[in-house]
Write an enzyme that holds these catalytic residues in place. Structure first.
Site, PDB file in Angstrom:
ATOM      1  N   ASP A 186     -15.126 -28.966 -33.743  1.00  0.00           N
ATOM      2  CA  ASP A 186     -15.085 -30.389 -33.404  1.00  0.00           C
ATOM      3  C   ASP A 186     -13.822 -31.088 -33.913  1.00  0.00           C
ATOM      4  O   ASP A 186     -13.905 -32.103 -34.619  1.00  0.00           O
ATOM      5  CB  ASP A 186     -16.322 -31.100 -33.994  1.00  0.00           C
ATOM      6  CG  ASP A 186     -17.632 -30.455 -33.578  1.00  0.00           C
ATOM      7  OD1 ASP A 186     -17.691 -29.895 -32.483  1.00  0.00           O
ATOM      8  OD2 ASP A 186     -18.593 -30.509 -34.382  1.00  0.00           O
ATOM      9  N   GLU A 194     -21.835 -34.494 -24.726  1.00  0.00           N
ATOM     10  CA  GLU A 194     -21.536 -34.952 -26.088  1.00  0.00           C
ATOM     11  C   GLU A 194     -20.030 -35.058 -26.253  1.00  0.00           C
ATOM     12  O   GLU A 194     -19.272 -34.827 -25.307  1.00  0.00           O
ATOM     13  CB  GLU A 194     -22.093 -33.943 -27.093  1.00  0.00           C
ATOM     14  CG  GLU A 194     -21.591 -32.522 -26.786  1.00  0.00           C
ATOM     15  CD  GLU A 194     -22.349 -31.433 -27.511  1.00  0.00           C
ATOM     16  OE1 GLU A 194     -23.221 -31.745 -28.317  1.00  0.00           O
ATOM     17  OE2 GLU A 194     -22.043 -30.256 -27.259  1.00  0.00           O
TER      18      GLU A 194
HETATM   19  O1  FUB Z   1     -20.802 -29.480 -34.065  1.00  0.00           O
HETATM   20  C1  FUB Z   1     -22.088 -29.900 -33.689  1.00  0.00           C
HETATM   21  C2  FUB Z   1     -22.037 -30.433 -32.302  1.00  0.00           C
HETATM   22  O2  FUB Z   1     -21.638 -29.430 -31.403  1.00  0.00           O
HETATM   23  C3  FUB Z   1     -21.027 -31.514 -32.103  1.00  0.00           C
HETATM   24  O3  FUB Z   1     -21.370 -32.725 -32.666  1.00  0.00           O
HETATM   25  C4  FUB Z   1     -20.907 -31.455 -30.641  1.00  0.00           C
HETATM   26  O4  FUB Z   1     -19.863 -32.191 -30.095  1.00  0.00           O
HETATM   27  C5  FUB Z   1     -20.800 -29.974 -30.416  1.00  0.00           C
HETATM   28  O5  FUB Z   1     -19.515 -29.492 -30.602  1.00  0.00           O
END
Ligand code: FUB
Length: 431
Positions: free
Chosen positions: A25, A194
């Site tokens: 991330d 996300e």
């Molecule tokens: O790293 C945990 C989660 O996985 C992140 O918050 C998302 O964006 C995905 O990469």
């Protein structure tokens, strides 16, 4: 080569850029002329509940001036430090950090004490590498993950996050409270999951995000004339991960006149895609402002000094047959990779090596071989060195030979097996 990582230690790497620990991330920000990287910190779970899921207890920050040598500044915030957070939830997911009026604001999702789901907290510091002090409460009205802050040219800040869709709200001047009701960004094709990232370039606003079209996350983007939309979907920045990593969280940043895409794959953990590693590749725009698709590379970015160990397995290109890579030590993947040249004529290329003023006199190669073979190393069309690797070199051995012809400046390097039955190469280096 083992790249051990201690806080404050310098590491040097191509893709993935950080070894010795997992990083995911990545949010990259430029502060004081340096590139700062704020990733999540994946760990193999110490608790049963998360054995097959994301597990993160803290955050590190890294910095670099050349995108090749990275300094780990150590832990900047842990789950035990967050007054409102559940100190055993291991849910320190994707963060962001921005600077305003002498202060650095670090945004992070975490699970609240006794509650469910995620809130977004803020920690502040006087330096980009902390120490960061978390505020007593999370941001009111924000339920979700993956905060991203856009500081617009007029000083207005916007917070984007993921939680029942993609949300945006204005932030107050203090950057710690919402200044408007959250708005859900609509009008984009189905498939947003996300990790939104927003930025402005030449008066256009870009909203970039992981997007599932088929099986796993691609990176896609939309453009608009205002930070809160509407946004028009434009297409892909990056295809699904070739290594099968389900997530691909990212950020885009301009540094010293070049744009870069920071993203993650699961290079050091091919069997478990919740232990990820940050990568960088160059990115460019078309004249109309649209983004050219990025093909993930192993070579990554930056100039490699010919006098340092050149990790040739992070190649720019390899021959269609006879060349491959493998882990040096499958039991400890952070030791990195080796290049396997298995037949005469097999080759690998490694671009952008700095030979300096051309006074290099010797070349060393760390090699292993059963049947022996001759390695030919050339750069810019000149044969620089030839290494005869004896048969039955069963243990890794560093062989040093004189340089046949010198080379100067920044050149693309090529290594080829000329005769023999197969040679494995860990690295090569000039002196
Ligand atoms: O790293 C945990 C989660 O996985 C992140 O918050 C998302 O964006 C995905 O990469």
């Amino acid at each position: 080569m083992m790249l051990g990582l201690l806080a404050g230690a310098a590491v040097e790497a191509q893709n993935p850029i950080i070894s010795g620990q997992f990083t995911a991330d990545p949010t990259a920000r430029v502060f004081d002329g340096k590139l700062y990287l704020y990733p999540s910190h994946d760990i193999p779970s110490p608790i049963e509940r998360l054995k097959e899921w994301f597990c993160m207890a803290d955050y590190h920050v890294f910095s670099s001036e050349n995108l090749v040598d990275w300094k780990d500044h150590g832990v900047i915030l842990s789950q035990e430090d967050v007054p409102w957070g559940d100190s055993q939830s291991y849910s320190m997911w994707a963060p962001d950090c921005v600077y305003k009026d002498g202060k650095y604001y670090f945004y992070f999702p975490a699970s609240p004490k006794g509650g469910k789901g995620f809130n977004v907290g803020v920690a502040t510091a006087d330096k980009p590498y902390g120490p960061f002090v978390p505020l007593a409460e999370p941001i009111k009205g924000v339920f979700g993950i993956d905060p991203c802050v856009l500081l617009d040219k007029d000083g207005q800040a916007y917070l984007y996050w993921s939680g029942r869709g993609l949300n945006v709200a204005r932030l107050k001047d203090n950057l710690t409270e919402l200044d408007s009701e959250p708005v859900s960004i609509t009008g984009l094709p189905e498939g947003f999951k996300e990790g939104p990232f927003a930025f402005e370039r030449n008066g256009r606003y870009y909203l970039t995000f992981p997007w599932v079209q088929d099986k796993t996350e691609t990176l896609a983007y939309a453009m608009g004339d205002s930070p809160m939309g509407p946004f028009e979907f434009k297409g892909l920045i990056m295809e699904q991960s070739p290594t099968g990593c389900w997530t691909n969280h990212h950020s885009l940043v301009e540094y010293k006149g070049q744009w870069y895409l920071f993203y993650h794959h699961n290079d050091y953990s091919p069997e478990f895609d919740k232990n990820r590693s940050v990568r960088i590749d160059s990115l460019s725009f078309n004249p109309d402002g649209t983004i050219r698709q990025v093909i993930p590379t192993l070579r990554g970015v930056g100039v490699t000094d010919a006098r340092k160990e050149i990790q040739i397995d992070r190649y720019s290109g390899i021959s269609k047959t006879g060349a491959s890579i493998g882990f040096l030590n499958p039991a400890d993947k952070f030791e990195g990779w080796k290049l396997l040249l298995s037949g005469s004529g097999a080759w690998a290329a490694y671009n952008t090596v700095d030979f300096g003023n051309g006074k290099l006199q010797r070349m060393s190669a760390r090699v292993l071989s059963d049947g022996g073979g001759t390695l030919r190393v050339s750069a810019g069309g000149k044969l620089l060195a030839e290494v005869e690797v004896p048969a039955s070199t069963a243990q890794w051995k560093t062989l040093t030979v004189p340089v046949k012809a010198s080379q100067s400046g920044i050149r693309n390097l090529r290594i080829e097996l000329a005769g023999g039955s197969g040679v494995e190469v860990d690295w090569i280096r000039f002196e």
